[in-house]
Design an enzyme around this catalytic site. Structure first.
Site, PDB file in Angstrom:
ATOM      1  CB  SER A  87      55.514  18.515  35.956  1.00  0.00           C
ATOM      2  OG  SER A  87      56.040  17.214  35.958  1.00  0.00           O
ATOM      3  CG  HIS A 142      51.463  15.188  36.726  1.00  0.00           C
ATOM      4  ND1 HIS A 142      52.181  15.602  37.827  1.00  0.00           N
ATOM      5  CD2 HIS A 142      52.252  15.453  35.649  1.00  0.00           C
ATOM      6  CE1 HIS A 142      53.353  16.097  37.425  1.00  0.00           C
ATOM      7  NE2 HIS A 142      53.420  16.021  36.105  1.00  0.00           N
ATOM      8  CG  ASP A 160      51.097  13.763  40.176  1.00  0.00           C
ATOM      9  OD1 ASP A 160      51.594  12.919  39.396  1.00  0.00           O
ATOM     10  OD2 ASP A 160      51.358  14.976  40.128  1.00  0.00           O
TER      11      ASP A 160
END
Lengths: 282, 282
Positions: free
Chosen positions: A150, A260, A227
Site C-alpha cells: 500500500s 487489502h 481490495d
C-alpha cells in the site's frame, strides 16, 4: 561517533533470529525503530542478501514481522529481512488527526513544508542511513531488493526508481502507484511537499517512469480484486501501462476475492521472496 | 431453535477463507467469538478434517489466526482450523485484575465456584456446543484433532484425555501439563474449582494419565528451552514421564533458544499440522 542501535527484542524463529532495534536517527532527528529477521547461517557460508519491507498506513515495523509468515521463506532462501517503521514518532514530532497523515504515514519522502520538514525525512533515512546501519551490523552480501504494501508499495517503487542500480528487484502488494492523483497521496503531498504539484512528480512512481530517468528493473505487483481501496487509491494498472510502454519487466497479478489485509500479503509473500531471490542470486 | 452464528469478518487467504463468527452460547450464557479457516475445496472432493487450536492466557481467537502462518499448511493438507476464544467475556462476566484469572483465562474447564460458575463453562462449550456448530456449519469429515499453546496446551490435552476416542491426535506448544502443582494452575483451580484439591485431578493432564481412564492417543509436544515459564509453570517432561510409564505414543521435542512466543509457534506449526494430518488421514 554514532550510537549503536539498541536491541530491544529478540526471538528465535525458523532457525534464525527475529530482532528489534531502536536508535537515534540523524535523518529524522528522532529515535527510530526497526525489525530484522536474520536467517540461519547458510551451509555454504554465503552471506545473506537483504530484502526491505516497507509497511502501509497506520503500521509500524511489527505488522509484517508478526503477520506475514515471511521468515519461513527467508530462512530457506538465506534472505535477511529489514522492516523499518513508517514514520518518525514521538511527542516532539508533528502529527495529524487523520490516520493517513503524520505519524504512521510518512510516505517515504523528505518533507519540505513546516511543520513536517523538521522530522519527516524517511527517504534520507531509508536510502542512506538505515542501509549503512544494516551493512555495518550484519555480514550481508551487499545485494538488496525492496518490497512494500500500500503506502509501502509506493515507498518501495519510489525507492527503486529514484536509486537506479541499488536494488536488483522491487515488488509490492496493492501499492499506491500514482499518489499525485488519488486522495491519500494528494492529502499527504500537499501537506509534506506543498501545493505546487510540480514538486510531487519526484515522489510518484508513474511520473518517475514517465520522466525517463529511472532505469528498468524487475517489478512484481500483486493486487486483490476485492481490495476496498482498489479503485479509489491504488489502480496498479496505471503503473503497468507506463511500464509496458517502456518495455519494463513488470508483472501485475490480480487475485479474485483477496482484500487489502495481511491475510492477502501472507498468501503471496512466498512468491515475492522467491521472485527477489531469483534476481539477487543471478 | 438456535440462532445462527453471525459472520463478523471474512478474508480470502491461501485460496481458502478466514472467517470470524459470533453467537449466543448456551454453555456460557454469553456471546462467544470464534475464527475458522476453511481450506480451498479439495480436488478429490474430500471433506476437510477439523483441527482445533486452543490459545493461551490473555489471547483470543485472533492470535493464532494472525500470527501462526498455519493456514498455508492447512490449505495444502485440507484441514479446517477452528480457533475458539479463551473464555466468556462481557460486562456481566466475572473477572479478575490478574491476567491469569477470569476473562482471557478460562482454563478450558467448567467452574463450580461462584462467581465463576455462572459463565465459565468452556469445557461444555468446546466438548459439545462448538463442535455441534462447526459440524452443522461446514461439510467436514467428522474426524478431529486438537492442539494448543500454554494454557491452551493444557486445554488440548485435557480435551483429548477426557473424551477418549473423540480426537485422532493431540499436540501442544509449551503446555501446562500439571496445573495442580504450578502457580498459574493453583490460582485458577482454587478460584474456579475451590480449595478441595480432589476436584482438580479431573482437569490435570498428568493426573488424568495416572488415574488410568484415558485411552492412549498420539501426542506431540514442542517446548522452547529459553521459555521463561519452562521451570515455573510448564515442565512438560512430567507428562512425558507419565506417558512413557504407560507406553503412550508421546513425542516431546525441546528446541534450544526458542521462547514462549508466537514466533516459536510459527516455527513449528507446520510439523504439528502434518502430524495431525497423518493420523486424520490414516
Amino acid at each position: 561517533m554514532k550510537a549503536l542501535p539498541e536491541r530491544i527484542d529478540a526471538h528465535r524463529m525458523h532457525g534464525g533470529w527475529q530482532y528489534r532495534y531502536r536508535h537515534p536517527s540523524a535523518s529524522t532527528g528522532t529515535l527510530m525503530t526497526y525489525s530484522v529477521f536474520v536467517p540461519p547461517a547458510a551451509k555454504d557460508g554465503r552471506a545473506p542478501h537483504v530484502v526491505y519491507f516497507l509497511a502501509g498506513l497506520t503500521c509500524n515495523d511489527l505488522n509484517f514481522t508478526q503477520k506475514s509468515g515471511a521468515q519461513r521463506v527467508a530462512a530457506e532462501l538465506n534472505l535477511l529481512l529489514v522492516m523499518p517503521d513508517t514514520s518518525p514518532r514521538g511527542d516532539e514530532v508533528a502529527d495529524d488527526e487523520g490516520y493517513d497523515l503524520g505519524q504512521g504515514a510518512g510516505f517515504y519522502l523528505n518533507a519540505s513544508q513546516a511543520p513536517w520538514s523538521s522530522h519527516f525525512r524517511m527517504y534520507d533515512y531509508l536510502s542512506q542511513e538505515l542501509p549503512g546501519i544494516i551493512n555495518a551490523q550484519f555480514a550481508v552480501s551487499g545485494r538488496e531488493s525492496v518490497m512494500g504494501h500500500s503506502m509501502g508499495g509506493h515507498g518501495a517503487l519510489v525507492m527503486a526508481l529514484r536509486q537506479p542500480g541499488r536494488f536488483r528487484s522491487v515488488s509490492a502488494f496493492a501499492p499506491i502507484v500514482s499518489p499525485s492523483t488519488v486522495p491519500w497521496g494528494k492529502k499527504a503531498f500537499t501537506a509534506y511537499l506543498g501545493a505546487d504539484e510540480a514538486s510531487w512528480a519526484a515522489w510518484d512512481s508513474c511520473a518517475l517512469l514517465r520522466d525517463g530517468s529511472a532505469r528498468p528493473l524487475p517489478v512484481l505487483i500483486d493486487q486483490g480484486e476485492d481490495d476496498e481501496f482498489l479503485d479509489s487509491q491504488l489502480q496498479p494498472e496505471r503503473l503497468a501501462q507506463e511500464a509496458k510502454a517502456r518495455h519494463w519487466p513488470l508483472t501485475l497479478r490480480r487475485h479474485a476475492g483477496y482484500d487489502h489485509s495481511y491475510f492477502f500479503i501472507a498468501s503471496f509473500v512466498e512468491d515475492h521472496l522467491r521472485f527477489h531471490a531469483g534476481y539477487l542470486n543471478a
